[in-house]
Write an enzyme that holds these catalytic residues in place. Structure first.
Site, PDB file in Angstrom:
ATOM      1  N   THR B 100     -13.028  -0.272   8.139  1.00 32.57           N
ATOM      2  CA  THR B 100     -13.574  -1.197   7.137  1.00 32.57           C
ATOM      3  C   THR B 100     -12.498  -2.191   6.704  1.00 32.57           C
ATOM      4  O   THR B 100     -11.315  -1.974   6.943  1.00 32.57           O
ATOM      5  CB  THR B 100     -14.083  -0.433   5.884  1.00 32.57           C
ATOM      6  N   GLU B 153      -2.429   5.150  14.538  1.00 34.78           N
ATOM      7  CA  GLU B 153      -1.509   4.304  15.316  1.00 34.78           C
ATOM      8  C   GLU B 153      -1.768   2.824  15.119  1.00 34.78           C
ATOM      9  O   GLU B 153      -0.839   2.020  15.054  1.00 34.78           O
ATOM     10  CB  GLU B 153      -1.599   4.686  16.806  1.00 34.78           C
ATOM     11  N   VAL B 156      -0.183  -0.206  12.306  1.00 36.49           N
ATOM     12  CA  VAL B 156       0.977  -1.091  12.465  1.00 36.49           C
ATOM     13  C   VAL B 156       1.114  -1.445  13.951  1.00 36.49           C
ATOM     14  O   VAL B 156       1.184  -0.559  14.797  1.00 36.49           O
ATOM     15  CB  VAL B 156       2.275  -0.421  11.971  1.00 36.49           C
ATOM     16  N   ASP B 224       0.887  -8.158   3.013  1.00 31.80           N
ATOM     17  CA  ASP B 224       0.503  -7.485   4.263  1.00 31.80           C
ATOM     18  C   ASP B 224       1.711  -6.785   4.869  1.00 31.80           C
ATOM     19  O   ASP B 224       1.638  -5.619   5.274  1.00 31.80           O
ATOM     20  CB  ASP B 224      -0.071  -8.522   5.247  1.00 31.80           C
ATOM     21  N   LYS B 228       2.493  -2.711   5.531  1.00 31.88           N
ATOM     22  CA  LYS B 228       2.875  -2.175   6.849  1.00 31.88           C
ATOM     23  C   LYS B 228       4.184  -1.394   6.791  1.00 31.88           C
ATOM     24  O   LYS B 228       4.285  -0.310   7.360  1.00 31.88           O
ATOM     25  CB  LYS B 228       2.969  -3.317   7.867  1.00 31.88           C
TER      26      LYS B 228
END
Lengths: 344, 344
Positions: B100, B153, B156, B224, B228
């Site tokens: 989502t 996985e 990133v 963002d 990460k």
């Protein structure tokens, strides 16, 4: 947890072998805890330091300190007159760890060591790239047919995952191309030439720093790089080739003028290894000095740093870089393979 | 080989979800052959295309072509009025695939989806980084305590092995530092500014090319990248941090003059992510524009290419680069996690 014993025979006990022995001692308890194996070394074979055999496990601490102090093994009780092949054929071990010096033109005697170990039902780890470059498909078939383990991560880029990267993390992806910069001697020479250093100066400095071996022809003429790209292609692309099939050109003819001309074009010269499948389905390998733009990733791979780029059908291109490895990183490659043997 | 069924519920069916569905169809037979599982999708939940539920497996071919043609699902028999959470709570599936849209400030509702799936004893794959950035240690503990699989996985660098690289190939090595360039929007903008392009021009071109989202603040202000690096550090270094704990600075204040000044010093500006353990043992994370020398590997990481460098006690630093990924590489990340679920 029940603790089983795993017995190793080490062939070769140079810098990498000694670093591996240190790592084994350091991680002995942690391996028992995580993998349930008490790892012992039951045999060590060398060319110049003597050979040791002991079914209950060699005292690695003493072996290392004897080498430091006397340059050879002094553990009289366990010293044997048996030569390397006799040890491979007769000693009591579960896993052969092949770290003998490379013969880049034949892969021997390492290939025979491995074949003999397989014939006795032993697992094999090799840090020697000769067998993977010269006889991979047969050795791998023998291992599979006999349900034996055969690992070789260290043969290209030390412990940096290259073979395991594809095998363990790029599942079902099909490798279509492999390239890289894989020889640090040529990388160092090209880099220093580009900085304006004189060839003779570079060679003597490189030898002092340990980058350049006394006989550097294997590196400079591209034989080492050819063996490495062959190993990569045999494993990752089922190439079934040998190093003499590589279209090979070293850096022996690269002049300062070539480098200056490349510089004017915004490029540097690197010794690049490549392998791709041709239209007939055969894998073609090459090792050649090529110009790459200065702002390209490949141009940033300096001195002992190396890179492999792996292109697959499902993940496009992924590159992995090993930054300035030392002997401990070679030892870790063998160690990682050992953990794989213990965990499977 | 006995063939078992593995049922997937897909939350989200945007570009990545559709690419994943295509890959599933393409590899359906090969998965049966290699893993012994007939993988079917029993539920798909979306925000704008409708929701599908079918215990015997949804016709993915029809779902994809309906979206192409009509922009929504048309498979009347299987369309459901149930919303996403009801599907997560009640549908028949073995593996939840969370794709989502990300809420970068909370990780919700993805976290609730995953918690609900775990409470029902389901395995989870997430391509949504929110849960890994905001609540990794709890989610991971729940998964472990209940012997459930939890893979991420894709969160990133798409399918490029980063988490699996450490987990599967750097066994027993302890991660001491993680760094990288992880946001392509800022990478593209900085690169274009350095080439002399105007800011407004870059933004409109980036939007046309699909690099830059309509609301680009999340990228430009470093949110963002912060999510990460948090995800990386939570998984690889047990950091137990959240994105708001990252010392974060975006590129919003970088001017053309800054870039020119850096250029004069032989440098370029990159938005670097970093995490290290401080002397108290806490992991400190940062996202900041920093100067790097033009001949450094980091300077070569352009536009959508990204890199993570992982330092460990046993293997020093290894870097992995993903070169110009497309949506298929995102899909492969989810696919690889699925293969891991099937193989363990």
């Amino acid at each position: 947890m029940e603790c089983k014993t795993k017995k190793l025979a080490l062939l070769g006990f140079g810098n990498a072998g000694q670093a591996f022995a240190k790592l084994l001692m350091e991680k002995h308890e942690e391996i028992i805890e995580k993998y349930g194996f008490d790892v012992v070394v039951t045999a060590v074979a060398t060319n110049s330091k003597g050979n040791l055999v002991c079914e209950d496990g060699i005292d690695l601490h003493k072996a290392l300190s004897d080498i430091d102090e006397f340059g050879r093994f002094m553990d009289e009780k366990n010293i044997t007159e048996a030569d390397t092949m006799k040890i491979v054929s007769e000693a009591d071990y579960d896993v052969l760890v092949e770290m003998t010096p490379l013969n880049i033109f034949t892969g021997q005697p390492a290939i025979s060591h491995i074949e003999t170990a397989f014939s006795r039902g032993k697992d094999v780890i090799t840090a020697n790239k000769g067998p993977v470059a010269w006889k991979f498909s047969q050795l791998n078939k023998t291992a599979r047919d006999n349900n034996l383990k055969f690992y070789y991560e260290t043969t290209v880029m030390d412990g940096t995952p290259v073979f395991n990267l594809v095998d363990k993390t790029l599942m079902m992806a099909k490798v279509t191309e492999v390239s890289g910069i894989l020889n640090s001697t040529t990388n160092f020479i090209l880099e220093e030439l580009a900085k304006g250093a004189e060839y003779e100066d570079i060679m003597s400095r490189g030898r002092r720093m340990g980058f350049i071996e006394a006989d550097s022809a294997m590196d400079i003429e591209g034989y080492d790089a050819a063996a490495k790209i062959t190993a990569l292609l045999n494993v990752l692309m089922d190439a079934d080739i040998t190093p003499d099939m590589v279209d090979r050109k070293g850096i022996e003819d690269i002049t300062v003028e070539d480098i200056k001309a490349a510089d004017k074009r915004g490029n540097v010269i690197k010794l690049l290894c490549k392998g791709v499948r041709d239209e007939k389905g055969n894998v073609k390998a090459s090792v050649k000095p090529e110009e790459v733009p200065k702002n390209h990733m490949l141009a940033s791979i300096d001195s002992t740093t190396s890179v492999v780029s792996i292109t697959t059908d499902l993940m496009k291109t992924v590159s992995i870089i090993e930054h300035e490895p030392e002997i401990e990183q070679t030892a870790y490659g063998v160690f990682g393979d050992l953990l794989r043997v213990l965990s499977e």
